[in-house]
Design a protein around this motif. Structure first.
Motif, PDB file in Angstrom:
ATOM      1  N   PHE A   1       0.832  -1.194   0.000  1.00 48.97           N
ATOM      2  CA  PHE A   1       0.000   0.000   0.000  1.00 48.97           C
ATOM      3  C   PHE A   1       0.872   1.251   0.000  1.00 48.97           C
ATOM      4  O   PHE A   1       0.698   2.168  -0.811  1.00 48.97           O
ATOM      5  N   ALA A   2       1.789   1.298   0.956  1.00 50.04           N
ATOM      6  CA  ALA A   2       2.623   2.484   1.124  1.00 50.04           C
ATOM      7  C   ALA A   2       3.493   2.740  -0.105  1.00 50.04           C
ATOM      8  O   ALA A   2       3.594   3.862  -0.602  1.00 50.04           O
TER       9      ALA A   2
ATOM     10  N   ALA B   1      -5.903   0.652  -6.262  1.00 50.68           N
ATOM     11  CA  ALA B   1      -6.939  -0.272  -5.773  1.00 50.68           C
ATOM     12  C   ALA B   1      -6.262  -1.524  -5.229  1.00 50.68           C
ATOM     13  O   ALA B   1      -5.352  -2.073  -5.869  1.00 50.68           O
ATOM     14  N   PHE B   2      -6.683  -1.980  -4.057  1.00 49.39           N
ATOM     15  CA  PHE B   2      -6.071  -3.141  -3.425  1.00 49.39           C
ATOM     16  C   PHE B   2      -7.136  -4.065  -2.857  1.00 49.39           C
ATOM     17  O   PHE B   2      -8.194  -3.606  -2.410  1.00 49.39           O
ATOM     18  N   VAL B   3      -6.830  -5.355  -2.854  1.00 49.45           N
ATOM     19  CA  VAL B   3      -7.580  -6.338  -2.083  1.00 49.45           C
ATOM     20  C   VAL B   3      -6.664  -6.783  -0.958  1.00 49.45           C
ATOM     21  O   VAL B   3      -5.553  -7.244  -1.202  1.00 49.45           O
ATOM     22  N   THR B   4      -7.109  -6.623   0.266  1.00 50.09           N
ATOM     23  CA  THR B   4      -6.249  -6.916   1.411  1.00 50.09           C
ATOM     24  C   THR B   4      -7.049  -7.634   2.487  1.00 50.09           C
ATOM     25  O   THR B   4      -8.277  -7.735   2.413  1.00 50.09           O
TER      26      THR B   4
ATOM     27  N   LEU C   1      -9.300   8.508   0.623  1.00 55.94           N
ATOM     28  CA  LEU C   1     -10.021   7.241   0.445  1.00 55.94           C
ATOM     29  C   LEU C   1     -11.280   7.492  -0.395  1.00 55.94           C
ATOM     30  O   LEU C   1     -12.162   8.263  -0.005  1.00 55.94           O
ATOM     31  N   LEU C   2     -11.343   6.836  -1.541  1.00 60.71           N
ATOM     32  CA  LEU C   2     -12.501   6.975  -2.426  1.00 60.71           C
ATOM     33  C   LEU C   2     -13.629   6.029  -2.030  1.00 60.71           C
ATOM     34  O   LEU C   2     -14.812   6.322  -2.236  1.00 60.71           O
ATOM     35  N   GLY C   3     -13.283   4.896  -1.489  1.00 58.95           N
ATOM     36  CA  GLY C   3     -14.317   3.932  -1.095  1.00 58.95           C
ATOM     37  C   GLY C   3     -13.690   2.631  -0.656  1.00 58.95           C
ATOM     38  O   GLY C   3     -12.526   2.345  -0.963  1.00 58.95           O
ATOM     39  N   ALA C   4     -14.453   1.845   0.107  1.00 49.06           N
ATOM     40  CA  ALA C   4     -13.976   0.557   0.587  1.00 49.06           C
ATOM     41  C   ALA C   4     -15.157  -0.388   0.709  1.00 49.06           C
ATOM     42  O   ALA C   4     -16.278   0.029   1.050  1.00 49.06           O
TER      43      ALA C   4
END
Length: 289
Positions: free
Chosen positions: A244-245, A258-261, A283-286
Protein backbone atom coordinates in the motif's frame (compact mmCIF):
# COMPACT_ATOMS: atom_id res chain seq x y z
CA UNK A 1 -37.81 -55.45 43.27
CA UNK A 2 -35.43 -57.55 45.38
CA UNK A 3 -36.71 -59.18 48.58
CA UNK A 4 -34.57 -60.55 51.44
CA UNK A 5 -36.60 -62.97 53.61
CA UNK A 6 -36.24 -64.55 57.05
CA UNK A 7 -34.34 -61.60 58.60
CA UNK A 8 -34.18 -61.46 62.42
CA UNK A 9 -36.37 -58.81 64.03
CA UNK A 10 -34.36 -56.30 66.02
CA UNK A 11 -31.14 -56.87 64.14
CA UNK A 12 -29.19 -54.49 61.89
CA UNK A 13 -28.05 -55.52 58.42
CA UNK A 14 -25.97 -53.82 55.72
CA UNK A 15 -26.73 -53.73 52.02
CA UNK A 16 -24.37 -53.05 49.10
CA UNK A 17 -24.87 -53.45 45.36
CA UNK A 18 -22.49 -56.00 43.82
CA UNK A 19 -23.43 -56.22 40.16
CA UNK A 20 -25.41 -53.47 38.39
CA UNK A 21 -27.53 -53.84 35.28
CA UNK A 22 -25.68 -53.46 31.95
CA UNK A 23 -25.18 -49.82 31.13
CA UNK A 24 -25.39 -48.61 34.72
CA UNK A 25 -22.68 -47.69 37.22
CA UNK A 26 -22.14 -49.92 40.23
CA UNK A 27 -23.34 -48.31 43.44
CA UNK A 28 -20.63 -48.22 46.11
CA UNK A 29 -22.93 -46.88 48.81
CA UNK A 30 -23.48 -49.09 51.89
CA UNK A 31 -26.96 -48.93 53.40
CA UNK A 32 -27.89 -49.67 57.03
CA UNK A 33 -31.09 -51.69 57.49
CA UNK A 34 -32.75 -51.97 60.89
CA UNK A 35 -35.46 -54.66 61.03
CA UNK A 36 -38.10 -53.30 63.42
CA UNK A 37 -41.02 -55.71 62.98
CA UNK A 38 -42.02 -58.49 60.63
CA UNK A 39 -43.36 -55.90 58.18
CA UNK A 40 -41.48 -52.64 58.94
CA UNK A 41 -37.86 -51.75 58.36
CA UNK A 42 -35.87 -48.52 58.84
CA UNK A 43 -33.28 -47.59 56.20
CA UNK A 44 -30.43 -45.12 55.90
CA UNK A 45 -27.03 -44.67 54.31
CA UNK A 46 -24.28 -46.05 56.53
CA UNK A 47 -23.40 -43.38 59.08
CA UNK A 48 -26.71 -41.58 58.69
CA UNK A 49 -29.82 -41.45 60.84
CA UNK A 50 -32.36 -44.20 60.15
CA UNK A 51 -35.67 -42.93 58.83
CA UNK A 52 -39.10 -43.84 60.09
CA UNK A 53 -39.92 -47.55 59.79
CA UNK A 54 -41.72 -48.33 56.55
CA UNK A 55 -43.46 -51.32 55.08
CA UNK A 56 -42.96 -50.26 51.44
CA UNK A 57 -39.88 -51.08 49.36
CA UNK A 58 -36.80 -48.85 49.82
CA UNK A 59 -35.88 -47.26 46.50
CA UNK A 60 -32.23 -47.15 45.43
CA UNK A 61 -31.27 -45.37 42.20
CA UNK A 62 -28.57 -46.26 39.67
CA UNK A 63 -26.70 -43.75 37.53
CA UNK A 64 -26.30 -44.54 33.83
CA UNK A 65 -22.76 -44.88 32.56
CA UNK A 66 -21.95 -42.10 30.08
CA UNK A 67 -19.48 -41.44 27.31
CA UNK A 68 -17.31 -38.40 26.62
CA UNK A 69 -15.30 -37.38 23.57
CA UNK A 70 -12.16 -35.25 23.93
CA UNK A 71 -10.84 -33.80 20.69
CA UNK A 72 -7.37 -32.33 20.24
CA UNK A 73 -6.73 -29.96 17.32
CA UNK A 74 -3.17 -29.67 15.96
CA UNK A 75 -1.39 -28.26 12.94
CA UNK A 76 -0.77 -30.92 10.30
CA UNK A 77 2.81 -32.25 10.15
CA UNK A 78 4.01 -29.76 12.79
CA UNK A 79 7.19 -30.75 14.66
CA UNK A 80 7.08 -30.00 17.52
CA UNK A 81 3.31 -30.36 17.61
CA UNK A 82 1.42 -27.05 17.43
CA UNK A 83 -1.90 -27.05 19.31
CA UNK A 84 -4.64 -24.94 17.72
CA UNK A 85 -6.94 -22.73 19.76
CA UNK A 86 -10.37 -21.46 18.61
CA UNK A 87 -11.27 -24.36 16.31
CA UNK A 88 -15.04 -24.89 16.54
CA UNK A 89 -16.64 -28.34 16.32
CA UNK A 90 -20.24 -29.52 16.44
CA UNK A 91 -21.51 -33.01 17.23
CA UNK A 92 -24.69 -34.48 15.72
CA UNK A 93 -27.02 -37.45 15.99
CA UNK A 94 -27.22 -37.95 12.23
CA UNK A 95 -24.80 -38.26 9.29
CA UNK A 96 -26.48 -35.31 7.54
CA UNK A 97 -25.48 -33.10 10.48
CA UNK A 98 -29.00 -31.71 10.84
CA UNK A 99 -29.65 -32.80 14.44
CA UNK A 100 -27.00 -30.93 16.40
CA UNK A 101 -26.34 -31.85 20.02
CA UNK A 102 -23.63 -29.40 21.03
CA UNK A 103 -20.93 -27.02 19.75
CA UNK A 104 -17.63 -26.35 21.48
CA UNK A 105 -14.38 -24.48 20.79
CA UNK A 106 -10.83 -25.68 21.46
CA UNK A 107 -8.95 -24.07 24.34
CA UNK A 108 -5.33 -22.83 24.48
CA UNK A 109 -4.19 -26.47 24.53
CA UNK A 110 -6.19 -27.27 21.40
CA UNK A 111 -8.69 -29.39 23.35
CA UNK A 112 -12.45 -29.58 23.74
CA UNK A 113 -14.69 -32.22 25.34
CA UNK A 114 -18.23 -33.31 24.56
CA UNK A 115 -19.81 -34.87 27.66
CA UNK A 116 -23.00 -36.69 28.64
CA UNK A 117 -23.05 -38.85 25.50
CA UNK A 118 -24.81 -42.21 25.34
CA UNK A 119 -22.64 -45.31 25.30
CA UNK A 120 -23.15 -47.53 22.27
CA UNK A 121 -24.71 -44.69 20.25
CA UNK A 122 -23.18 -43.50 16.98
CA UNK A 123 -22.43 -39.79 16.72
CA UNK A 124 -21.09 -37.58 13.95
CA UNK A 125 -18.84 -34.57 14.38
CA UNK A 126 -17.21 -32.00 12.10
CA UNK A 127 -15.28 -28.77 12.20
CA UNK A 128 -17.55 -25.75 11.75
CA UNK A 129 -14.95 -23.00 12.09
CA UNK A 130 -11.20 -23.22 11.53
CA UNK A 131 -8.62 -21.24 13.51
CA UNK A 132 -7.39 -18.09 11.79
CA UNK A 133 -4.83 -18.93 9.12
CA UNK A 134 -5.94 -22.54 8.65
CA UNK A 135 -8.08 -24.37 6.11
CA UNK A 136 -11.51 -25.54 7.30
CA UNK A 137 -11.75 -29.35 7.39
CA UNK A 138 -15.30 -30.20 6.31
CA UNK A 139 -14.92 -33.97 6.84
CA UNK A 140 -17.84 -35.53 8.75
CA UNK A 141 -16.40 -38.09 11.16
CA UNK A 142 -18.30 -40.94 12.81
CA UNK A 143 -17.69 -42.37 16.25
CA UNK A 144 -19.34 -44.94 18.52
CA UNK A 145 -18.07 -45.03 22.09
CA UNK A 146 -18.52 -48.30 23.94
CA UNK A 147 -21.34 -50.80 23.53
CA UNK A 148 -23.93 -49.50 25.98
CA UNK A 149 -23.32 -52.37 28.44
CA UNK A 150 -20.41 -50.81 30.36
CA UNK A 151 -20.71 -50.26 34.11
CA UNK A 152 -18.43 -47.20 34.17
CA UNK A 153 -18.02 -44.00 32.20
CA UNK A 154 -15.93 -44.30 29.02
CA UNK A 155 -13.74 -41.45 27.74
CA UNK A 156 -12.62 -41.46 24.10
CA UNK A 157 -9.91 -39.21 22.65
CA UNK A 158 -9.24 -38.25 19.03
CA UNK A 159 -6.83 -35.89 17.27
CA UNK A 160 -7.77 -33.88 14.19
CA UNK A 161 -5.30 -31.81 12.18
CA UNK A 162 -5.62 -28.60 10.16
CA UNK A 163 -3.55 -27.57 7.18
CA UNK A 164 -2.25 -24.02 7.14
CA UNK A 165 -3.92 -21.81 4.57
CA UNK A 166 -1.46 -20.83 1.84
CA UNK A 167 -1.26 -18.19 -0.82
CA UNK A 168 1.12 -16.53 -3.27
CA UNK A 169 2.85 -13.17 -2.94
CA UNK A 170 3.15 -11.56 -6.35
CA UNK A 171 5.34 -8.53 -7.02
CA UNK A 172 5.59 -6.56 -10.26
CA UNK A 173 8.81 -4.60 -10.64
CA UNK A 174 8.81 -1.61 -13.02
CA UNK A 175 10.88 1.51 -13.53
CA UNK A 176 9.69 5.04 -12.75
CA UNK A 177 9.18 6.22 -16.32
CA UNK A 178 5.86 7.70 -17.46
CA UNK A 179 5.04 4.44 -19.21
CA UNK A 180 6.29 1.90 -16.71
CA UNK A 181 8.76 -0.62 -18.12
CA UNK A 182 8.92 -4.09 -16.46
CA UNK A 183 12.31 -4.89 -14.96
CA UNK A 184 13.60 -8.45 -15.06
CA UNK A 185 16.39 -10.00 -13.05
CA UNK A 186 15.54 -8.19 -9.81
CA UNK A 187 15.98 -10.45 -6.76
CA UNK A 188 13.53 -10.29 -3.84
CA UNK A 189 13.96 -11.97 -0.44
CA UNK A 190 11.15 -12.83 1.96
CA UNK A 191 11.37 -12.18 5.71
CA UNK A 192 9.21 -13.17 8.66
CA UNK A 193 7.54 -10.51 10.78
CA UNK A 194 10.39 -10.69 13.31
CA UNK A 195 12.92 -9.90 10.53
CA UNK A 196 14.25 -13.47 10.44
CA UNK A 197 14.72 -15.10 7.05
CA UNK A 198 11.78 -17.07 5.67
CA UNK A 199 13.28 -20.36 4.59
CA UNK A 200 12.25 -22.79 1.87
CA UNK A 201 14.08 -26.15 1.82
CA UNK A 202 16.50 -24.87 4.43
CA UNK A 203 17.59 -21.77 2.47
CA UNK A 204 16.46 -18.15 2.46
CA UNK A 205 13.55 -17.96 0.02
CA UNK A 206 14.44 -15.69 -2.91
CA UNK A 207 12.69 -15.06 -6.23
CA UNK A 208 13.73 -13.16 -9.35
CA UNK A 209 11.50 -11.01 -11.55
CA UNK A 210 10.89 -12.34 -15.07
CA UNK A 211 10.71 -10.47 -18.39
CA UNK A 212 7.30 -9.09 -17.36
CA UNK A 213 8.71 -7.80 -14.10
CA UNK A 214 6.79 -10.45 -12.13
CA UNK A 215 8.34 -12.11 -9.07
CA UNK A 216 6.23 -14.70 -7.25
CA UNK A 217 6.62 -16.27 -3.81
CA UNK A 218 4.49 -19.43 -3.98
CA UNK A 219 2.64 -21.54 -1.37
CA UNK A 220 3.25 -19.20 1.55
CA UNK A 221 1.29 -20.00 4.76
CA UNK A 222 -1.02 -17.20 5.87
CA UNK A 223 0.83 -14.88 8.22
CA UNK A 224 2.75 -11.63 8.42
CA UNK A 225 5.83 -11.25 6.22
CA UNK A 226 8.16 -8.52 5.07
CA UNK A 227 10.02 -7.66 1.90
CA UNK A 228 13.45 -6.19 2.57
CA UNK A 229 13.27 -2.62 1.29
CA UNK A 230 15.69 -0.21 2.97
CA UNK A 231 13.48 2.78 2.31
CA UNK A 232 10.55 1.20 4.15
CA UNK A 233 12.07 -1.22 6.66
CA UNK A 234 11.98 1.44 9.37
CA UNK A 235 8.18 1.57 9.15
CA UNK A 236 7.77 -2.06 10.23
CA UNK A 237 4.71 -2.60 8.03
CA UNK A 238 3.27 -6.00 7.21
CA UNK A 239 3.65 -7.08 3.61
CA UNK A 240 0.11 -5.91 2.75
CA UNK A 241 0.68 -2.46 4.20
CA UNK A 242 4.15 -2.24 2.67
CA UNK A 243 2.71 -2.54 -0.84
CA UNK A 244 0.00 0.00 0.00
CA UNK A 245 2.62 2.48 1.12
CA UNK A 246 5.03 1.84 -1.75
CA UNK A 247 2.28 2.09 -4.37
CA UNK A 248 1.01 5.39 -2.99
CA UNK A 249 4.50 6.85 -2.92
CA UNK A 250 5.07 5.96 -6.58
CA UNK A 251 1.70 6.78 -8.11
CA UNK A 252 1.39 10.05 -10.04
CA UNK A 253 -0.63 12.90 -8.60
CA UNK A 254 -4.32 12.20 -9.18
CA UNK A 255 -3.71 8.52 -9.79
CA UNK A 256 -5.86 5.75 -8.27
CA UNK A 257 -4.63 2.73 -6.32
CA UNK A 258 -6.94 -0.27 -5.77
CA UNK A 259 -6.07 -3.14 -3.43
CA UNK A 260 -7.58 -6.34 -2.08
CA UNK A 261 -6.25 -6.92 1.41
CA UNK A 262 -7.05 -8.79 4.63
CA UNK A 263 -9.24 -7.17 7.28
CA UNK A 264 -6.17 -6.51 9.43
CA UNK A 265 -5.31 -3.40 7.39
CA UNK A 266 -8.43 -1.68 8.74
CA UNK A 267 -8.87 -3.60 12.01
CA UNK A 268 -5.30 -3.61 13.35
CA UNK A 269 -4.90 -2.05 16.80
CA UNK A 270 -1.75 -0.34 15.53
CA UNK A 271 -2.90 2.69 13.46
CA UNK A 272 0.51 3.52 11.96
CA UNK A 273 -0.20 2.08 8.50
CA UNK A 274 -3.63 3.70 8.26
CA UNK A 275 -2.14 7.02 9.37
CA UNK A 276 0.57 6.73 6.71
CA UNK A 277 -2.03 6.13 4.01
CA UNK A 278 -4.35 8.89 5.21
CA UNK A 279 -1.53 11.43 5.08
CA UNK A 280 -0.81 10.65 1.42
CA UNK A 281 -4.15 9.84 -0.20
CA UNK A 282 -7.88 10.32 -0.07
CA UNK A 283 -10.02 7.24 0.45
CA UNK A 284 -12.50 6.98 -2.43
CA UNK A 285 -14.32 3.93 -1.10
CA UNK A 286 -13.98 0.56 0.59
CA UNK A 287 -15.95 -2.68 0.52
CA UNK A 288 -15.75 -5.19 3.39
CA UNK A 289 -16.46 -8.72 2.16
Amino acid sequence: IVTFSNLDIGKTYYLKEITPLPGYKVGNTIYQIDVKTATETAYCVLGGTPGAPQSSAYEITNEKAKASLTLTKTEKDSDPVVSLENAEFSIYRDADCSDRIDTKTTDVNGKLTFTDLELGTTYYYRETKAPDGYVLDTTVRKITIGTGTENADVAETVTVTNEKAIGDIVIKKVDDSTVAVPLDGVVFCLYNEDDSEYKRNGAHYKVTSDENGIARFEDIPFGNYKVNDRAYNRLGFSIHNYFFAKALDQIRTGGIVAFVTSHYTMDSKNPSARRYLAQRAKLLGAIRL
